[in-house]
Each structure stands twice: as C-alpha cells, then as structure tokens.
Scaffold this active site. Structure first.
Site, mmCIF file in Angstrom:
data_model
loop_
_atom_site.group_PDB
_atom_site.id
_atom_site.type_symbol
_atom_site.label_atom_id
_atom_site.label_comp_id
_atom_site.label_asym_id
_atom_site.label_seq_id
_atom_site.Cartn_x
_atom_site.Cartn_y
_atom_site.Cartn_z
ATOM 1 N N GLY A 1 0.818 -1.221 0.000
ATOM 2 C CA GLY A 1 0.000 0.000 0.000
ATOM 3 C C GLY A 1 0.847 1.263 0.000
ATOM 4 O O GLY A 1 0.506 2.250 0.656
ATOM 5 N N GLN B 1 -2.345 7.130 1.426
ATOM 6 C CA GLN B 1 -2.071 8.346 2.198
ATOM 7 C C GLN B 1 -0.878 8.151 3.146
ATOM 8 O O GLN B 1 0.003 8.992 3.214
ATOM 9 C CB GLN B 1 -3.321 8.753 3.003
ATOM 10 C CG GLN B 1 -3.209 10.151 3.591
ATOM 11 C CD GLN B 1 -4.194 10.415 4.727
ATOM 12 O OE1 GLN B 1 -4.817 9.493 5.250
ATOM 13 N NE2 GLN B 1 -4.321 11.665 5.110
ATOM 14 N N ASP C 1 2.081 -1.877 -4.353
ATOM 15 C CA ASP C 1 0.706 -1.378 -4.282
ATOM 16 C C ASP C 1 -0.063 -2.026 -5.422
ATOM 17 O O ASP C 1 0.530 -2.545 -6.367
ATOM 18 C CB ASP C 1 0.666 0.155 -4.420
ATOM 19 C CG ASP C 1 -0.612 0.750 -3.822
ATOM 20 O OD1 ASP C 1 -0.522 1.403 -2.761
ATOM 21 O OD2 ASP C 1 -1.702 0.551 -4.387
ATOM 22 N N ILE C 2 -1.384 -1.971 -5.332
ATOM 23 C CA ILE C 2 -2.204 -2.519 -6.415
ATOM 24 C C ILE C 2 -2.226 -1.552 -7.592
ATOM 25 O O ILE C 2 -2.552 -1.913 -8.708
ATOM 26 C CB ILE C 2 -3.623 -2.837 -5.888
ATOM 27 C CG1 ILE C 2 -4.359 -3.764 -6.848
ATOM 28 C CG2 ILE C 2 -4.424 -1.566 -5.642
ATOM 29 C CD1 ILE C 2 -5.534 -4.482 -6.225
ATOM 30 N N TYR D 1 -15.712 -1.149 8.689
ATOM 31 C CA TYR D 1 -14.298 -0.833 8.860
ATOM 32 C C TYR D 1 -13.878 -1.017 10.326
ATOM 33 O O TYR D 1 -12.856 -1.646 10.625
ATOM 34 C CB TYR D 1 -14.075 0.605 8.399
ATOM 35 C CG TYR D 1 -12.695 1.159 8.579
ATOM 36 C CD1 TYR D 1 -11.647 0.741 7.761
ATOM 37 C CD2 TYR D 1 -12.439 2.138 9.541
ATOM 38 C CE1 TYR D 1 -10.384 1.295 7.911
ATOM 39 C CE2 TYR D 1 -11.182 2.685 9.690
ATOM 40 C CZ TYR D 1 -10.155 2.256 8.870
ATOM 41 O OH TYR D 1 -8.908 2.801 9.017
ATOM 42 N N LYS E 1 -11.238 -3.661 11.954
ATOM 43 C CA LYS E 1 -10.045 -3.232 12.702
ATOM 44 C C LYS E 1 -10.022 -3.879 14.096
ATOM 45 O O LYS E 1 -8.964 -4.300 14.572
ATOM 46 C CB LYS E 1 -9.991 -1.707 12.811
ATOM 47 C CG LYS E 1 -9.611 -0.999 11.508
ATOM 48 C CD LYS E 1 -8.191 -1.337 11.059
ATOM 49 C CE LYS E 1 -7.761 -0.559 9.820
ATOM 50 N NZ LYS E 1 -6.498 -1.058 9.239
HETATM 51 N N1 SER Z 1 -9.377 7.952 8.883
HETATM 52 C C1 SER Z 1 -10.089 6.725 8.883
HETATM 53 C C2 SER Z 1 -11.460 6.871 8.331
HETATM 54 O O1 SER Z 1 -12.003 7.946 8.451
HETATM 55 C C3 SER Z 1 -10.195 6.208 10.288
HETATM 56 O O2 SER Z 1 -9.176 5.320 10.529
HETATM 57 O O3 SER Z 1 -11.974 5.946 7.835
#
Ligand code: SER
Length: 316
Positions: A8, A12, A34-35, A142, A146
């Site tokens: 990756g 960012q 990276d892809i 997400y 995590k």
């Molecule tokens: N910055 C991320 C998001 O907003 C949070 O880890 O998804």
C-alpha cells in the site's frame, strides 16, 4: 540487515512512510508495493512492484526472493467506502491481514506493522479521553474489521510469537496524498478546497469533534514503535494515539485567520453517524509511557503548514 516490504505504498500513509523508511534503512532495502502505480518519488528512489494484498503466492515469493524481514501492511478500505460495500470490504481488510500474519509466522519475519484506527470504538464507548481499555462495540464494517484485526494481532503474538506492532491512528492530516473514502477526510479536503476555491461544504456538522494527527507525527510514531525494544511494546493489539482534537468550526476559524474570505457551509451526510460513534479525544498514556510517543503539532501549526504546502502545490 533489515529488508522491508511495504504493502500500500501509494496510499495516504504509504506514500510518506515508504520514503522515510528508505531514508532510515537504505533505498534498496525497502521494497514498495501497491495494487496501483506508485508516486514518482517512490518509483525513482527504489524498488517497486505491483501487488494485490490478497495475492498470497506472490507475497510469499517476494518475501523469499528479497529475504524480507519486516512487512508494513497499509492497504485498507476506509470507513465511508466500506459502508457502501460491506462484505467485499470486510474480505479485503481481514483476508489481507490474516495472510500477512501467516506469512510472518511461516517465514519467521522479525516484525510486522499493521495500522488500527479510532474506528475500533463505537457508540457505547466513553467519547472523551477514550481510554486504552474500554467498551468496544464498533458499528461500521471498517471498525469491526479493525477490532477483529487487533484481536488477531494479539493472538499471533501470544500463540506464535509474531512480533506485530500497531497504532490506533486518529484521522491523519497530510498534504502529499489525499486519503479517500474515510470519515476524517474532511479535515484534509477543507485545506485543498480553501486553497483552490476559497470555500468548502463540509459533510460533518460544525461541532463534530474528532481526534486527528499530522502525518509527520504519525510517521514518527510508526517508526518509533517499530524501533522500540520488543519488551517495551507491552500492548500487542494496538496502541491509542491521541494527536489533536478539533471540530470543523474550529478548523474553519483557523483557516480564516490566513484567508479572511474563506467560507464554510455544512451538509452532513451518512458519515455524520460514523463520526458520532467515534471518540472526540483519546487518552494515549500507555504509548507515551511504554515507548515514548510524542505529538508536536497543534491546530495552529497544522493549519499553517497545510495551507503553505498545498498553496505551493497549486501555485508552483
Ligand atoms: N481515517 C479513517 C477513516 O475515516 C479512520 O481510521 O476511515
């Protein structure tokens, strides 16, 4: 001699962390993947290969061929985008981590890094000065991925001795590469729009406080936890890191000090509910105590650096 592989590198975090790792470990000792195609400075400064984070065979082959000793896995579908595509996002975020953990175990890697997030917390978590250990009931895809990932990191450390290290990053603020699909992205977009158009329509309400961190501090924290002696890294799920907390209204006021005509309007979308389920501020005492985390930016310095650097990009 350490040989690093970054998954990756065009994202960012990756676009900045890869260059810093090359500065520390030597350009040829940091293989960027990276892809998608990497930014020019990564292509020019050292090795790069296209890699899909789910491609187990290619990853194993690259680790063997290059005698890799550490992997930094930074690929993920962020909170906003993951909500639009729940199961594929879960699959990408989780499978790529499990693959990494298995490679680390099988190939006896020295260390791995995998980022977690403030998204591991949820609406039942105390939102102010959120402690390291607290209620965790995330309600985004997400966040769930995590939190599950943190459990797997700790599991592989305890059962197999895989030396994994992780930070619960807050929203990351940077001028080099924009994030994409996250809930904290407004805090980067606002600077781009201020410089380009003098105005910004914010997708979060004016009083939404979220913890954020300048990329420079995040990169330093990542290098510091990775270089810490293993016995100093006492938490093997992921460490809280606080950064600075502010609201859209406060950051707009700061921008106005530099650009008096800057105008902000508010049109909250589905990401408001995500932001409202996340902490407003974070207690990062453990990271400070265990391996010396430090934060060097406040909202003033952050705003100035963002406006100056983005200004250079568009005027230069
Ligand atoms: N910055 C991320 C998001 O907003 C949070 O880890 O998804």
């Amino acid at each position: 001699m350490e040989k690093l592989l970054v998954i990756g590198c065009a994202g960012q975090i990756g676009s900045e962390l890869t260059l810093e790792l090359r500065r520390i470990y030597g350009n040829d000792n940091v293989i960027a993947t990276d892809i998608k195609q990497a930014p020019q400075d990564i292509l020019e400064s050292g090795p790069f290969e296209i890699l899909n984070a789910l491609d187990a065979a290619k990853l194993a082959e690259m680790v063997d061929k290059n005698k890799i000793t550490q992997i930094y896995h930074l690929a993920a579908i962020l909170s906003g985008n993951a909500e639009k595509n729940p199961l594929p996002s879960w699959n990408i975020n989780m499978q790529s981590l499990l693959l990494l953990l298995e490679i680390a175990r099988e190939k006896k890697l020295n260390k791995i890094f995998w980022p977690s997030s403030i998204a591991v917390f949820g609406p039942t978590t105390p939102r102010v000065e959120t402690p390291q250990y607290t209620v965790m009931e995330p309600n985004t895809v997400y966040g769930i991925s995590k939190l599950a990932g943190e459990r797997w990191m700790e599991y592989y450390f305890q059962k197999f001795g895989v030396d994994g290290r992780s930070l619960r990053y807050p929203g990351l603020i940077s001028y080099k590469t924009e994030a994409g699909g996250g809930t904290t992205d407004y805090a980067v977009e606002i600077f781009y729009e201020a410089v380009k158009n003098g105005k910004y329509e914010c997708f979060l309400d004016e009083n939404t406080y979220l913890p954020m961190m300048m990329m420079e501090d995040a990169i330093k924290a990542t290098v510091d936890i990775m270089e810490a002696d293993p016995d100093k890294v006492k938490i093997r799920s992921s460490y809280n890191v606080a950064g600075i907390s502010f609201s859209p209204k406060e950051i707009a006021a700061e921008i106005k000090k530099h650009m008096p005509d800057f105008a902000i309007t508010y049109k909250p979308d589905f990401r408001q509910a995500i932001a409202d389920s996340w902490p407003q501020s974070i207690d990062d005492t453990n990271a400070r105590k265990d391996w010396g985390l430090r934060n060097t930016y406040d909202i003033k310095r952050m705003s100035k650096v963002m406006l100056d650097e983005i200004g250079k990009k568009f005027k230069g």
